[in-house]
Design a protein around this motif. Structure first.
Motif, mmCIF file in Angstrom:
data_model
loop_
_atom_site.group_PDB
_atom_site.id
_atom_site.type_symbol
_atom_site.label_atom_id
_atom_site.label_comp_id
_atom_site.label_asym_id
_atom_site.label_seq_id
_atom_site.Cartn_x
_atom_site.Cartn_y
_atom_site.Cartn_z
ATOM 1 N N UNK A 66 0.985 -1.089 0.278
ATOM 2 C CA UNK A 66 0.081 0.016 0.079
ATOM 3 C C UNK A 66 0.849 1.193 0.031
ATOM 4 N N UNK A 67 0.416 2.308 -0.950
ATOM 5 C CA UNK A 67 1.181 3.418 -0.750
ATOM 6 C C UNK A 67 1.892 3.865 0.324
ATOM 7 N N UNK A 68 0.736 4.115 1.336
ATOM 8 C CA UNK A 68 1.139 4.908 2.568
ATOM 9 C C UNK A 68 2.189 4.285 3.468
ATOM 10 N N UNK A 69 2.057 2.784 3.295
ATOM 11 C CA UNK A 69 3.159 2.144 4.226
ATOM 12 C C UNK A 69 4.210 1.366 3.582
ATOM 13 N N UNK A 70 4.203 1.658 2.281
ATOM 14 C CA UNK A 70 5.572 0.821 1.305
ATOM 15 C C UNK A 70 6.642 1.441 1.965
ATOM 16 N N UNK A 71 7.680 0.241 2.037
ATOM 17 C CA UNK A 71 8.832 0.357 2.492
ATOM 18 C C UNK A 71 9.681 1.076 1.187
ATOM 19 N N UNK A 72 11.055 1.773 1.615
ATOM 20 C CA UNK A 72 11.711 2.316 0.510
ATOM 21 C C UNK A 72 12.274 1.362 -0.143
ATOM 22 N N UNK A 73 12.469 1.431 -1.605
ATOM 23 C CA UNK A 73 13.102 0.344 -2.264
ATOM 24 C C UNK A 73 12.322 -0.379 -3.335
ATOM 25 N N UNK A 76 6.061 -3.175 -5.402
ATOM 26 C CA UNK A 76 5.096 -3.636 -6.255
ATOM 27 C C UNK A 76 3.910 -2.703 -5.747
ATOM 28 N N UNK A 77 3.222 -1.999 -6.711
ATOM 29 C CA UNK A 77 1.956 -1.083 -6.495
ATOM 30 C C UNK A 77 0.966 -1.455 -7.187
ATOM 31 N N UNK A 78 -0.359 -1.352 -6.906
ATOM 32 C CA UNK A 78 -1.654 -1.714 -7.875
ATOM 33 C C UNK A 78 -2.463 -0.446 -7.317
ATOM 34 N N UNK A 79 -2.815 0.420 -8.389
ATOM 35 C CA UNK A 79 -3.971 1.450 -8.265
ATOM 36 C C UNK A 79 -4.475 1.942 -9.292
ATOM 37 N N UNK A 133 -4.941 3.979 0.070
ATOM 38 C CA UNK A 133 -4.100 4.540 1.068
ATOM 39 C C UNK A 133 -3.452 5.983 0.743
ATOM 40 N N UNK A 134 -3.252 6.116 -0.379
ATOM 41 C CA UNK A 134 -2.346 7.573 -0.826
ATOM 42 C C UNK A 134 -2.295 7.576 -2.376
ATOM 43 N N UNK A 135 -1.312 8.334 -2.615
ATOM 44 C CA UNK A 135 -1.014 8.885 -4.038
ATOM 45 C C UNK A 135 0.404 8.479 -4.133
ATOM 46 N N UNK A 136 0.968 8.037 -5.320
ATOM 47 C CA UNK A 136 2.486 8.002 -5.543
ATOM 48 C C UNK A 136 2.643 8.598 -6.930
ATOM 49 N N UNK A 137 3.677 9.242 -7.235
ATOM 50 C CA UNK A 137 4.012 10.084 -8.489
ATOM 51 C C UNK A 137 4.735 8.680 -9.565
ATOM 52 N N UNK A 246 5.983 13.928 3.145
ATOM 53 C CA UNK A 246 6.902 13.801 1.843
ATOM 54 C C UNK A 246 6.047 13.303 0.312
ATOM 55 N N UNK A 247 6.513 13.340 -0.516
ATOM 56 C CA UNK A 247 6.030 13.012 -1.937
ATOM 57 C C UNK A 247 6.512 11.429 -2.252
ATOM 58 N N UNK A 248 5.661 10.660 -2.442
ATOM 59 C CA UNK A 248 5.770 9.374 -2.681
ATOM 60 C C UNK A 248 6.202 9.193 -4.318
ATOM 61 N N UNK A 249 7.202 8.503 -4.900
ATOM 62 C CA UNK A 249 7.383 8.194 -6.148
ATOM 63 C C UNK A 249 7.881 6.965 -6.556
ATOM 64 N N UNK A 250 7.681 6.372 -7.742
ATOM 65 C CA UNK A 250 8.249 5.234 -8.220
ATOM 66 C C UNK A 250 8.793 5.532 -9.249
ATOM 67 N N UNK A 251 10.236 5.078 -9.519
ATOM 68 C CA UNK A 251 11.138 5.248 -10.768
ATOM 69 C C UNK A 251 12.068 4.109 -11.074
ATOM 70 N N UNK A 252 12.668 4.456 -11.947
ATOM 71 C CA UNK A 252 13.545 3.415 -12.327
ATOM 72 C C UNK A 252 14.560 2.876 -11.237
#
Length: 302
Positions: A66-73, A76-79, A133-137, A246-252
């Motif tokens: 879940x975005x709000x509780x995802x660990x750094x690193x 996998x996300x679904x939304x 739970x939240x939003x991710x860029x 903070x701003x959550x982000x998923x990147x390469x």
């Protein structure tokens, strides 16, 4: 070039590439060409098998966070895919549907059917992924995107092949999750205090507040009081800055790990990669047996 990038290239080439190689060998009528083609197919197939099987296992073995509780690193996300507030979508040509992400290839031919130009483009504009739970860029730069939204259109002698992700798609995302916090930015209290004092100096009404004796001048004691208040104001601003969410982000990911985006259900996506891995493995076994046999015959004949 990392193994992940190399495997993507091989896997993209493998399907049509095998047919092209076989056709080339067929028209050559040369056993030496057949041997070279079989060795090439064996190499392509083993790399493609590793790539597709690895993707299937990663999708199946990585738990959804879940975005709000995802660990750094690696995460996998679904939304649901969304545009940024204000409705800004990926900037592209007018003939591309409203998209969060797109990729297109254009090929043009002359009147004799000969190629006279090719071009392609992949968008890199960020968009949002929202769960309960939240939003991710999502920063799609360098992502491997698998989508069901595809269009082909012809305009004159040119064919446009378009793939895209639409707003409202349920998206599967696998990549590096990071939270960028305002508090991570280094702050300089002395420089910020000096800047605030310079700002106050240009505001006559503000300076009047520090002229406690009303003589129209700021003496040393009054200026010390102004510095003290400025330091307190800056400390308050810094505290607010550090406490900002903070701003959550998923990147390469770094180190060549997989970055995958898709609007296909992850179970179906994993099964698709698994089917392809079986195909590549079977093709590898066939070509890996045939290539040395044919090479041996050529050596004996020579």
């Amino acid at each position: 070039m990392t193994f992940t990038r190399l495997s993507v290239i091989f896997n993209s080439f493998a399907g049509a590439g095998h047919l092209v190689l076989l056709l080339f060998a067929w028209v050559s009528h040369d056993l030496r060409v057949w041997a070279a083609v079989l060795w090439a197919m064996a190499l392509i197939s083993i790399v493609s098998w590793i790539a597709t099987y690895r993707r299937a296992r990663l999708i199946r073995d990585t738990p959804t966070a879940r975005i709000a509780s995802a660990g750094q690193g690696f995460t996998e996300l679904v939304g649901m895919g969304e545009a940024h507030p204000g409705g800004d979508l990926a900037a592209g040509p007018m003939w591309i549907p409203p998209s969060l992400w797109y990729r297109y290839h254009v090929r043009c031919e002359d009147s004799n059917g000969r190629s006279r130009g090719r071009s392609s483009r992949t968008s890199d504009d960020t968009f949002l992924l929202r769960d309960d739970s939240g939003v991710c860029v999502i920063d799609p730069d360098h992502a491997e995107v698998v989508t069901t939204h595809k269009r082909t259109r012809r305009e004159g002698d040119c064919v446009y092949e378009i793939e895209y992700l639409r707003p409202g798609d349920t998206l599967y995302a696998l990549g590096e999750f990071v939270t960028v916090r305002a508090g991570d930015t280094p702050l300089d209290p002395n420089a910020d205090t000096a800047a605030l004092l310079r700002e106050w100096k240009g505001q006559s009404e503000t300076m009047k507040r520090f002229d406690t004796n009303g003589d129209g001048k700021i003496d040393e004691a009054e200026w010390a009081a102004a510095r003290h208040q400025a330091r307190a104001e800056v400390a308050k601003q810094h505290m607010t800055h550090r406490l900002a969410p903070g701003v959550h982000m998923l990147r390469v990911p770094t180190h060549g790990r997989l970055f995958l985006l898709s609007n296909i259900d992850p179970d179906h996506l994993a099964q698709r990669f698994l089917y392809w891995s079986w195909f590549h493995l079977a093709l590898f076994l066939v070509s890996a047996v045939a290539a040395p046999v044919l090479t041996g015959r050529l050596l004996l004949a020579g």
